[in-house]
Design a protein around this motif. Structure first.
Motif, PDB file in Angstrom:
ATOM      1  N   SER A  21       0.820  -1.209   0.000  1.00  0.00           N
ATOM      2  CA  SER A  21       0.000   0.000   0.000  1.00  0.00           C
ATOM      3  C   SER A  21       0.856   1.263   0.000  1.00  0.00           C
ATOM      4  O   SER A  21       0.405   2.332  -0.421  1.00  0.00           O
ATOM      5  N   ILE A  22       2.097   1.131   0.446  1.00  0.00           N
ATOM      6  CA  ILE A  22       3.004   2.282   0.499  1.00  0.00           C
ATOM      7  C   ILE A  22       3.826   2.402  -0.777  1.00  0.00           C
ATOM      8  O   ILE A  22       3.938   3.483  -1.364  1.00  0.00           O
ATOM      9  N   ALA A  23       4.409   1.283  -1.217  1.00  0.00           N
ATOM     10  CA  ALA A  23       5.375   1.367  -2.311  1.00  0.00           C
ATOM     11  C   ALA A  23       5.218   0.299  -3.379  1.00  0.00           C
ATOM     12  O   ALA A  23       6.003   0.257  -4.318  1.00  0.00           O
ATOM     13  N   GLY A  24       4.206  -0.552  -3.275  1.00  0.00           N
ATOM     14  CA  GLY A  24       4.071  -1.655  -4.222  1.00  0.00           C
ATOM     15  C   GLY A  24       5.039  -2.786  -3.887  1.00  0.00           C
ATOM     16  O   GLY A  24       5.852  -2.671  -2.967  1.00  0.00           O
ATOM     17  N   ALA A 176       0.989   7.035  -5.245  1.00  0.00           N
ATOM     18  CA  ALA A 176       0.640   5.762  -4.605  1.00  0.00           C
ATOM     19  C   ALA A 176      -0.861   5.532  -4.659  1.00  0.00           C
ATOM     20  O   ALA A 176      -1.320   4.411  -4.909  1.00  0.00           O
ATOM     21  N   GLY A 177      -1.657   6.593  -4.436  1.00  0.00           N
ATOM     22  CA  GLY A 177      -3.112   6.479  -4.512  1.00  0.00           C
ATOM     23  C   GLY A 177      -3.585   6.140  -5.913  1.00  0.00           C
ATOM     24  O   GLY A 177      -4.427   5.258  -6.099  1.00  0.00           O
ATOM     25  N   ASN A 178      -3.036   6.837  -6.903  1.00  0.00           N
ATOM     26  CA  ASN A 178      -3.388   6.551  -8.299  1.00  0.00           C
ATOM     27  C   ASN A 178      -2.974   5.134  -8.700  1.00  0.00           C
ATOM     28  O   ASN A 178      -3.730   4.400  -9.331  1.00  0.00           O
ATOM     29  N   GLY A 179      -1.746   4.780  -8.322  1.00  0.00           N
ATOM     30  CA  GLY A 179      -1.220   3.462  -8.668  1.00  0.00           C
ATOM     31  C   GLY A 179      -2.018   2.345  -8.029  1.00  0.00           C
ATOM     32  O   GLY A 179      -2.301   1.322  -8.670  1.00  0.00           O
ATOM     33  N   ALA A 216      -3.116  -3.196   4.724  1.00  0.00           N
ATOM     34  CA  ALA A 216      -3.300  -2.123   3.744  1.00  0.00           C
ATOM     35  C   ALA A 216      -3.788  -0.836   4.403  1.00  0.00           C
ATOM     36  O   ALA A 216      -3.321   0.265   4.071  1.00  0.00           O
ATOM     37  N   LEU A 217      -4.713  -0.967   5.338  1.00  0.00           N
ATOM     38  CA  LEU A 217      -5.225   0.216   6.036  1.00  0.00           C
ATOM     39  C   LEU A 217      -4.117   0.902   6.832  1.00  0.00           C
ATOM     40  O   LEU A 217      -3.980   2.133   6.806  1.00  0.00           O
ATOM     41  N   ALA A 218      -3.316   0.097   7.533  1.00  0.00           N
ATOM     42  CA  ALA A 218      -2.218   0.662   8.333  1.00  0.00           C
ATOM     43  C   ALA A 218      -1.180   1.339   7.439  1.00  0.00           C
ATOM     44  O   ALA A 218      -0.738   2.466   7.710  1.00  0.00           O
ATOM     45  N   GLY A 219      -0.793   0.664   6.365  1.00  0.00           N
ATOM     46  CA  GLY A 219       0.216   1.209   5.465  1.00  0.00           C
ATOM     47  C   GLY A 219      -0.249   2.465   4.762  1.00  0.00           C
ATOM     48  O   GLY A 219       0.512   3.435   4.622  1.00  0.00           O
ATOM     49  N   THR A 220      -1.496   2.466   4.316  1.00  0.00           N
ATOM     50  CA  THR A 220      -2.036   3.619   3.597  1.00  0.00           C
ATOM     51  C   THR A 220      -2.092   4.851   4.488  1.00  0.00           C
ATOM     52  O   THR A 220      -1.747   5.969   4.063  1.00  0.00           O
TER      53      THR A 220
END
Length: 251
Positions: A21-24, A176-179, A216-220
């Motif tokens: 979620s942060i960097a793929g 990151a959001g778009n990706g 994912a929630l934590a990372g985002t």
């Protein structure tokens, strides 16, 4: 399913989704974990895709709520990502897998090196608006990376982040959001094919999905709060880890 196996898979899933979620690049954590637990490769890929789809949805929703997705662009690119992913998963591979890995290895290393050397890369949002030229480039990238995600997969999220920064000059958090939004679309297309071909272990995939949602929630949230300060070093680390993994698989 014993508790030790479940704890191992869920821990790997949480970490993978957190990083993704942060960097793929979360797949380089979760897929080997599933295979290490004794799951056949094609079942591991399908099971991971289900978990990753739920994680990507949770991450996309959080980025959306924080207004870190630029929808005037994304709505143009989403159909092409979907088409690319469907073509990718249906394509009979005519290219030698090792040659494909070598190309991706080189690209990933160049991306990591460029991001490390260029100190202000992705630190500021210098987006200058949409033009016919950058929309066309985006369509080509969306189609290509959607196809790649369906065909092969590793590093798709990282490549998308790099593309949004390089082409549109978004900062790391918006990129990151778009990706992640496009990655979610390609995940769903791939997941449908895995499901049709009965390549998902649902008993493992459901708890894996739950752990990936939490990761994912934590990372985002961390990505949105800290931006390039956190995303950039993790992005470089994942790109280098992916390079090392692919290099090792060639020999």
């Amino acid at each position: 399913m014993n508790m030790g196996f479940l704890l191992f898979i869920c821990t790997a899933g949480f970490i993978a989704a957190f990083v993704d979620s942060i960097a793929g690049g979360g797949g380089i954590i979760s897929i080997p974990a599933l295979m290490a637990a004794g799951m056949p490769p094609h079942i591991a890929l399908g099971t991971n895709k289900l978990g990753a789809s739920f994680g990507a949805f949770a991450s996309t929703l959080t980025f959306f709520k924080s207004k870190k997705i630029y929808f005037p662009l994304i709505k143009c690119l989403m159909p092409f990502t979907l088409i690319g992913a469907i073509l990718g998963v249906k394509t009979v591979l005519s290219i030698d897998e090792q040659k494909l890995q070598l190309v991706i290895l080189i690209l990933t290393f160049v991306i990591a090196l460029h991001t490390f050397i260029k100190k202000d890369f992705g630190s500021h949002n210098d987006f200058g608006g949409l033009t016919k030229k950058n929309i066309f480039i985006g369509i080509i990238l969306a189609l290509s990376l959607g196809f790649y995600d369906g065909l092969f997969g590793p590093g798709t999220g990282s490549f998308l982040i790099f593309a949004f920064i390089s082409v549109y000059k978004f900062d790391f958090s918006v990129s990151a959001g778009n990706g992640k939004t496009l990655n979610f679309i390609s995940n769903i297309a791939s997941l449908a094919v895995f499901a049709i071909n009965d390549s998902i272990d649902y008993y493992t995939a459901i708890p894996l999905a739950a752990s990936m949602i939490l990761g994912a929630l934590a990372g985002t949230k961390i990505a949105i709060k800290n931006g390039a300060k956190v995303i950039k070093p993790i992005f470089i680390t994942i790109a280098l880890a992916l390079t090392i993994k692919m290099f090792g698989s060639l020999f």
